[in-house]
Design a protein around this motif. Structure first.
Motif, mmCIF file in Angstrom:
data_model
loop_
_atom_site.group_PDB
_atom_site.id
_atom_site.type_symbol
_atom_site.label_atom_id
_atom_site.label_comp_id
_atom_site.label_asym_id
_atom_site.label_seq_id
_atom_site.Cartn_x
_atom_site.Cartn_y
_atom_site.Cartn_z
ATOM 1 N N MET A 1 -47.661 24.405 2.196
ATOM 2 C CA MET A 1 -46.903 23.185 1.893
ATOM 3 C C MET A 1 -45.441 23.590 1.747
ATOM 4 O O MET A 1 -45.133 24.710 1.337
ATOM 5 C CB MET A 1 -47.398 22.514 0.617
ATOM 6 N N GLY A 2 -44.568 22.661 2.100
ATOM 7 C CA GLY A 2 -43.166 23.022 2.013
ATOM 8 C C GLY A 2 -42.251 21.818 2.050
ATOM 9 O O GLY A 2 -42.698 20.680 2.146
ATOM 10 N N TRP A 3 -40.967 22.118 1.946
ATOM 11 C CA TRP A 3 -39.936 21.093 1.972
ATOM 12 C C TRP A 3 -38.855 21.476 2.988
ATOM 13 O O TRP A 3 -38.458 22.654 3.075
ATOM 14 C CB TRP A 3 -39.297 20.940 0.584
ATOM 15 N N TYR A 4 -38.432 20.481 3.718
ATOM 16 C CA TYR A 4 -37.318 20.612 4.643
ATOM 17 C C TYR A 4 -36.312 19.527 4.292
ATOM 18 O O TYR A 4 -36.649 18.568 3.601
ATOM 19 C CB TYR A 4 -37.789 20.436 6.089
ATOM 20 N N ARG A 5 -35.100 19.683 4.757
ATOM 21 C CA ARG A 5 -34.106 18.639 4.517
ATOM 22 C C ARG A 5 -33.214 18.447 5.726
ATOM 23 O O ARG A 5 -33.048 19.360 6.527
ATOM 24 C CB ARG A 5 -33.260 18.964 3.283
ATOM 25 N N GLN A 6 -32.667 17.243 5.818
ATOM 26 C CA GLN A 6 -31.759 16.930 6.913
ATOM 27 C C GLN A 6 -30.580 16.141 6.373
ATOM 28 O O GLN A 6 -30.745 15.023 5.874
ATOM 29 C CB GLN A 6 -32.469 16.141 8.009
ATOM 30 N N ALA A 7 -29.423 16.746 6.472
ATOM 31 C CA ALA A 7 -28.193 16.084 6.056
ATOM 32 C C ALA A 7 -27.627 15.296 7.236
ATOM 33 O O ALA A 7 -27.932 15.597 8.397
ATOM 34 C CB ALA A 7 -27.182 17.128 5.581
ATOM 35 N N PRO A 8 -26.804 14.297 6.969
ATOM 36 C CA PRO A 8 -26.224 13.496 8.054
ATOM 37 C C PRO A 8 -25.509 14.368 9.075
ATOM 38 O O PRO A 8 -24.689 15.211 8.716
ATOM 39 C CB PRO A 8 -25.244 12.572 7.322
ATOM 40 N N LYS B 1 -26.674 16.752 10.816
ATOM 41 C CA LYS B 1 -27.129 18.147 10.889
ATOM 42 C C LYS B 1 -28.596 18.221 11.285
ATOM 43 O O LYS B 1 -29.324 17.232 11.219
ATOM 44 C CB LYS B 1 -26.921 18.838 9.544
ATOM 45 N N GLU B 2 -29.006 19.424 11.683
ATOM 46 C CA GLU B 2 -30.396 19.660 12.033
ATOM 47 C C GLU B 2 -31.252 19.727 10.763
ATOM 48 O O GLU B 2 -30.749 20.069 9.687
ATOM 49 C CB GLU B 2 -30.518 20.998 12.779
ATOM 50 N N ARG B 3 -32.523 19.431 10.934
ATOM 51 C CA ARG B 3 -33.455 19.603 9.817
ATOM 52 C C ARG B 3 -33.597 21.097 9.547
ATOM 53 O O ARG B 3 -33.725 21.897 10.492
ATOM 54 C CB ARG B 3 -34.809 18.985 10.153
ATOM 55 N N GLU B 4 -33.594 21.471 8.269
ATOM 56 C CA GLU B 4 -33.670 22.881 7.909
ATOM 57 C C GLU B 4 -34.712 23.126 6.828
ATOM 58 O O GLU B 4 -35.003 22.245 6.011
ATOM 59 C CB GLU B 4 -32.309 23.388 7.408
ATOM 60 N N LEU B 5 -35.239 24.337 6.829
ATOM 61 C CA LEU B 5 -36.202 24.736 5.826
ATOM 62 C C LEU B 5 -35.532 24.842 4.470
ATOM 63 O O LEU B 5 -34.414 25.373 4.361
ATOM 64 C CB LEU B 5 -36.798 26.093 6.199
ATOM 65 N N VAL B 6 -36.222 24.355 3.443
ATOM 66 C CA VAL B 6 -35.762 24.529 2.068
ATOM 67 C C VAL B 6 -36.643 25.555 1.368
ATOM 68 O O VAL B 6 -36.148 26.555 0.847
ATOM 69 C CB VAL B 6 -35.783 23.209 1.289
ATOM 70 N N ALA B 7 -37.945 25.304 1.348
ATOM 71 C CA ALA B 7 -38.869 26.207 0.670
ATOM 72 C C ALA B 7 -40.284 25.941 1.147
ATOM 73 O O ALA B 7 -40.614 24.816 1.528
ATOM 74 C CB ALA B 7 -38.789 26.031 -0.849
ATOM 75 N N THR B 8 -41.113 26.988 1.108
ATOM 76 C CA THR B 8 -42.524 26.843 1.417
ATOM 77 C C THR B 8 -43.351 27.610 0.396
ATOM 78 O O THR B 8 -42.861 28.559 -0.238
ATOM 79 C CB THR B 8 -42.883 27.377 2.814
ATOM 80 N N ILE B 9 -44.610 27.182 0.261
ATOM 81 C CA ILE B 9 -45.542 27.888 -0.602
ATOM 82 C C ILE B 9 -46.893 27.934 0.100
ATOM 83 O O ILE B 9 -47.422 26.910 0.525
ATOM 84 C CB ILE B 9 -45.639 27.239 -2.006
ATOM 85 N N ALA B 10 -47.420 29.131 0.245
ATOM 86 C CA ALA B 10 -48.693 29.319 0.926
ATOM 87 C C ALA B 10 -49.858 29.138 -0.042
ATOM 88 O O ALA B 10 -49.664 29.063 -1.262
ATOM 89 C CB ALA B 10 -48.743 30.712 1.539
ATOM 90 N N ASN B 11 -51.045 29.096 0.519
ATOM 91 C CA ASN B 11 -52.258 28.960 -0.286
ATOM 92 C C ASN B 11 -52.412 30.124 -1.257
ATOM 93 O O ASN B 11 -53.016 29.985 -2.320
ATOM 94 C CB ASN B 11 -53.464 28.888 0.644
ATOM 95 N N THR B 12 -51.846 31.255 -0.893
ATOM 96 C CA THR B 12 -51.909 32.446 -1.743
ATOM 97 C C THR B 12 -50.915 32.393 -2.901
ATOM 98 O O THR B 12 -50.980 33.219 -3.805
ATOM 99 C CB THR B 12 -51.581 33.694 -0.918
ATOM 100 N N GLY B 13 -49.999 31.443 -2.830
ATOM 101 C CA GLY B 13 -48.951 31.358 -3.838
ATOM 102 C C GLY B 13 -47.646 31.998 -3.413
ATOM 103 O O GLY B 13 -46.634 31.912 -4.124
#
Length: 121
Positions: free
Chosen positions: A34-41, A43-55
């Motif tokens: 699971m993770g979060w991405y963001r897109q500013a006006p 700009k391209e969508r970019e990775l913010v953070a992810t977390i795997a099943n393992t933590g």
């Protein structure tokens, strides 16, 4: 049908905090990442953070030390705690997850509808 629903966006002053939530619902057998991405006006969508099943977590350099991603496996929900927010953090934030539905044979990549975070005085 499996879907992601985000909540928690809004307007905050520079230096403030917000917490985003993303809940996966439906007939879910497993969630790998699971993770979060963001897109500013403009700009391209970019990775913010992810977390795997393992933590295991992964963060963009621009948010390290300020944002924290966490996950409640029992609730199929992840959270993004955002502290020391800056105007440049202003963007639409999208939840992302790789989900294996019950009866499915492969993981599906899903996106939430997006939630707007505005950092401004």
């Amino acid at each position: 049908q499996v879907q992601l629903v985000e909540s928690g966006g809004g307007l905050v002053q520079p230096g403030g905090s917000l917490k985003l939530s993303c809940a996966a619902s439906g007939s879910i057998f497993s969630i790998s990442v699971m993770g979060w991405y963001r897109q500013a006006p403009g700009k391209e969508r970019e990775l913010v953070a992810t977390i795997a099943n393992t933590g295991t977590t992964n963060y963009a350099d621009s948010v390290k030390g300020r944002f924290t991603i966490s996950r409640d496996k029992a609730k199929n929900t992840d959270y993004l705690q955002m502290n020391s927010l800056k105007p440049e953090d202003t963007a639409v934030y999208y939840c992302n997850a790789r989900i294996l539905p019950y009866g499915g044979f492969r993981y599906l990549e899903l996106w939430g509808q997006g939630t707007l975070v505005t950092v401004s005085s």
